[in-house]
Design an enzyme around this catalytic site. Structure first.
Site, PDB file in Angstrom:
ATOM      1  CG  ASP A 192      -1.740   1.244   1.358  1.00 11.90           C
ATOM      2  OD1 ASP A 192      -2.606   1.480   0.495  1.00 11.90           O
ATOM      3  OD2 ASP A 192      -1.521   1.998   2.321  1.00 11.90           O
TER       4      ASP A 192
ATOM      5  CD  GLU B 178      -3.530  -1.790  -1.073  1.00 10.12           C
ATOM      6  OE1 GLU B 178      -3.906  -0.631  -1.329  1.00 10.12           O
ATOM      7  OE2 GLU B 178      -3.726  -2.332   0.037  1.00 10.12           O
TER       8      GLU B 178
END
Length: 226
Positions: free
Chosen positions: A46, A118
């Site tokens: 992320d 992610e």
């Protein structure tokens, strides 16, 4: 026992051959398996995604303000965008689930798809470095960056602006229902602007459902003005 990682399919997705397959094995393991899962790699990925996108926005839009770049980044790094890209790449087909999560439809969960891509970025960063992670991100997100001719407004912000500009009360949101297991919930949210109009929408999270409901109501209200 879980199926072995399909490294050939993985290589087609990331555009290179993994040097350390164990990282990707972890990135594509859901917590329902009872094994170590992708959550730590998701945390890392992320941040890598945000850094690469922020850097690219800074470079491509030299006249954009901080607020404009933040609006663009919000859309590009959103769970909905991550999920859409993961589904387009068929990444969920490589995720290992426990029996219950598999039968509950974890394969089709946008939340899980977004988390997995992610985590994949986190694994790619650790395995091949920032250049490889950046190349993957720009290959999959690049068209969206180029397509942003103007900084998009979040539907909730746009709906609030519409209401305030016309002297209406701010939009009010409420959860109508929540269904599904904890790892793949479905929320239904309603939004209204006073007694003027109301709309409902569903999403894999409360935020996603609110966003969809706001977009639906705004489209209805703008349509009434034409």
């Amino acid at each position: 026992m879980s199926d072995p990682l399909d490294t050939r399919a993985l290589a087609e997705i990331i555009g290179c051959t993994p040097d350390d397959p164990t990282l990707y094995d972890l990135a594509l393991t859901h917590g329902s398996t009872g094994r170590a899962d992708y959550q730590r790699l998701e945390f890392l990925g992320d941040r890598v995604l945000g850094l690469v996108l922020a850097s690219e926005l800074y470079t491509r839009f030299p006249a954009a303000s901080e607020g404009e770049m933040s609006s663009r980044l919000h859309v590009l790094a959103s769970g909905a965008t991550c999920a859409a890209i993961a589904q387009r790449l068929d990444l969920p087909s490589l995720i290992r689930f426990g029996a219950q999560a598999r039968s509950d439809g974890g394969r089709y969960s946008d939340n899980i798809a977004a988390d997995a891509i992610e985590a994949l970025i986190g694994a790619l960063y650790l395995d091949r470095g920032i250049d490889a992670a950046r190349a993957f991100i720009l290959a999959e997100w690049g068209a969206m960056i180029d397509g942003q001719q103007a900084a998009p407004k979040h539907p909730k912000a746009a709906l609030q602006e519409w209401a305030l500009a016309r002297g209406r009360r701010p939009p009010e949101y409420e959860i109508v229902s929540r269904e599904g297991p904890d790892h793949a919930p479905r929320f239904r949210v309603a939004v209204r602007v006073g007694k003027l109009a109301r709309a409902e929408a569903e999403g894999a999270s409360k935020q996603a459902a609110e966003k969809a409901a706001a977009a639906a109501l705004l489209a209805e209200l703008e349509g009434q003005e034409k």
